[in-house]
Design an enzyme around this catalytic site. Structure first.
Site, short mmCIF file in Angstrom:
data_model
loop_
_atom_site.label_atom_id
_atom_site.label_comp_id
_atom_site.label_asym_id
_atom_site.label_seq_id
_atom_site.Cartn_x
_atom_site.Cartn_y
_atom_site.Cartn_z
N LYS A 29 -22.06 -62.34 -14.00
CA LYS A 29 -23.00 -63.37 -13.74
C LYS A 29 -24.32 -62.55 -13.64
O LYS A 29 -25.39 -62.91 -14.28
CB LYS A 29 -22.85 -64.00 -12.27
CG LYS A 29 -21.81 -64.85 -12.02
CD LYS A 29 -21.59 -65.52 -10.76
CE LYS A 29 -21.55 -64.64 -9.55
NZ LYS A 29 -20.38 -63.68 -9.63
N ARG A 73 -22.85 -70.89 -3.41
CA ARG A 73 -21.45 -70.25 -3.32
C ARG A 73 -20.63 -71.15 -2.62
O ARG A 73 -19.57 -71.06 -2.42
CB ARG A 73 -21.57 -69.03 -2.68
CG ARG A 73 -21.29 -67.78 -3.90
CD ARG A 73 -21.49 -66.46 -2.84
NE ARG A 73 -20.85 -65.40 -3.58
CZ ARG A 73 -21.60 -64.37 -4.09
NH1 ARG A 73 -22.89 -64.70 -4.08
NH2 ARG A 73 -20.99 -63.27 -4.56
N ARG A 106 -17.73 -50.87 -11.42
CA ARG A 106 -19.13 -50.99 -11.53
C ARG A 106 -19.98 -50.18 -10.86
O ARG A 106 -19.32 -49.57 -9.73
CB ARG A 106 -19.27 -52.56 -10.78
CG ARG A 106 -20.84 -52.82 -10.39
CD ARG A 106 -20.86 -54.06 -10.53
NE ARG A 106 -20.36 -54.80 -9.31
CZ ARG A 106 -20.43 -56.13 -8.74
NH1 ARG A 106 -21.00 -56.82 -9.59
NH2 ARG A 106 -19.88 -56.57 -7.66
N ARG A 108 -20.67 -49.88 -5.12
CA ARG A 108 -21.03 -50.63 -3.59
C ARG A 108 -19.68 -50.55 -3.01
O ARG A 108 -18.80 -50.85 -3.17
CB ARG A 108 -21.31 -52.21 -4.25
CG ARG A 108 -22.77 -52.41 -4.70
CD ARG A 108 -22.84 -53.90 -5.31
NE ARG A 108 -22.33 -54.87 -4.78
CZ ARG A 108 -22.18 -56.03 -5.17
NH1 ARG A 108 -22.87 -56.23 -6.35
NH2 ARG A 108 -21.69 -57.14 -4.54
N ARG A 110 -12.75 -60.67 -1.54
CA ARG A 110 -13.73 -61.66 -2.00
C ARG A 110 -13.24 -62.45 -3.09
O ARG A 110 -13.88 -63.85 -3.26
CB ARG A 110 -14.87 -60.56 -2.75
CG ARG A 110 -15.57 -60.10 -1.76
CD ARG A 110 -16.42 -58.68 -2.18
NE ARG A 110 -17.44 -59.26 -3.19
CZ ARG A 110 -18.15 -58.50 -4.12
NH1 ARG A 110 -17.53 -57.36 -4.30
NH2 ARG A 110 -19.18 -59.21 -4.69
#
Ligand code: ADP
Ligand code: AMP
Length: 214
Positions: A13, A88, A127, A160, A171
């Site tokens: 996203k 969300r 990531r 992260r 998540r």
């Protein structure tokens, strides 16, 4: 052009939202980035948000909704914006719709970037995010020129805390439980568009341009 990006954490996203923002010259509004900036600055909002984010949970609706509703009324949003990571939950979507309706306004597109769970865990562990400018990379798919250093601003890249595999699994559960129902919500309001998020990021973007127009 008012756009919402939907999809699991790690679906791409943010990557696509940045490209949309550049192409159409509209602001990219990422609630995750707003929280991370607040954490870095040590604000009260940041301290509250961090307790949820570290566990892979959503920050409570009441800490998010007013922030976004205020942000989309700023002058730079007059031509449109791309929301990344908001809404969300169904209450967030309803609150956004209600706030926009009061302004005689509405969202134009909800773009769902579709990526199966199997791909997500791999993506998230690769990531890397820039500590300074928020640019994101992937160690395999979108590498930087110099390992560990941001191409855009030269600062250090980090994994992260919430991209560690245990937290990513949580998540994903939270996503299926609380966020996926938004796909039906926006299908019912007639603005949902789906794109395949498993292909190369340029091809994902091409599919998005087909939807939004040149
Ligand atoms: P989100 O904002 O949905 O959480 P990101 O845009 O940060 O996801 O993307 C998650 C990770 O996957 C990042 O490391 C990013 O560089 C990488 N990525 C994004 N799009 C693609 C793609 N189409 N193919 C492979 N990797 C991608
Ligand atoms: P993101 O950068 O979009 O992956 O968001 C990182 C984390 O910030 C999420 O896992 C949530 O804890 C929190 N967050 C971001 N946006 C929202 C939102 N709209 N509602 C609740 N929590 C959010």
């Amino acid at each position: 052009m008012k756009i919402i990006m939907l999809g699991a954490p790690g679906a791409g996203k943010g990557t696509q939202a940045k490209m949309i923002a550049d192409k159409y010259s509209i602001p990219h509004i990422s609630t995750g980035d707003i929280f991370r900036a607040n954490i870095k600055e040590g604000t009260e909002l940041g301290q509250k948000a961090k307790t949820y984010m570290d566990k892979g949970l959503l920050v409570p609706d009441e800490l998010v909704v007013d922030l976004v509703v205020d942000r989309v009324q700023k002058d730079d949003c007059a031509k449109g914006y791309v929301l990344d990571g908001f809404p969300r939950t169904i209450p967030q979507a309803e609150a956004l719709d209600a706030a926009l309706a009061k302004l005689n306004d509405k969202v134009d597109y909800a773009i769902n970037v579709e990526v199966p769970d199997e791909n997500i865990i791999k993506r998230m562990s690769g990531r890397r995010a820039c500590v300074a400018c928020g640019a994101t990379y992937h160690i395999v798919h979108i590498p930087t020129k110099v390992e560990g250093i941001c191409d855009r601003c030269g600062a250090e890249l980090i994994l992260r805390d919430d991209d560690k595999p245990e937290t990513v699994k949580k998540r994903l559960d939270v996503y299926h439980d609380q966020t996926q129902p938004l796909i039906d919500y926006y299908t019912n309001s007639g603005i949902l568009k789906e794109v395949d998020g498993t292909v190369d990021m340029k091809d994902v973007f091409a599919a998005i341009i087909d939807i939004l127009g040149e």
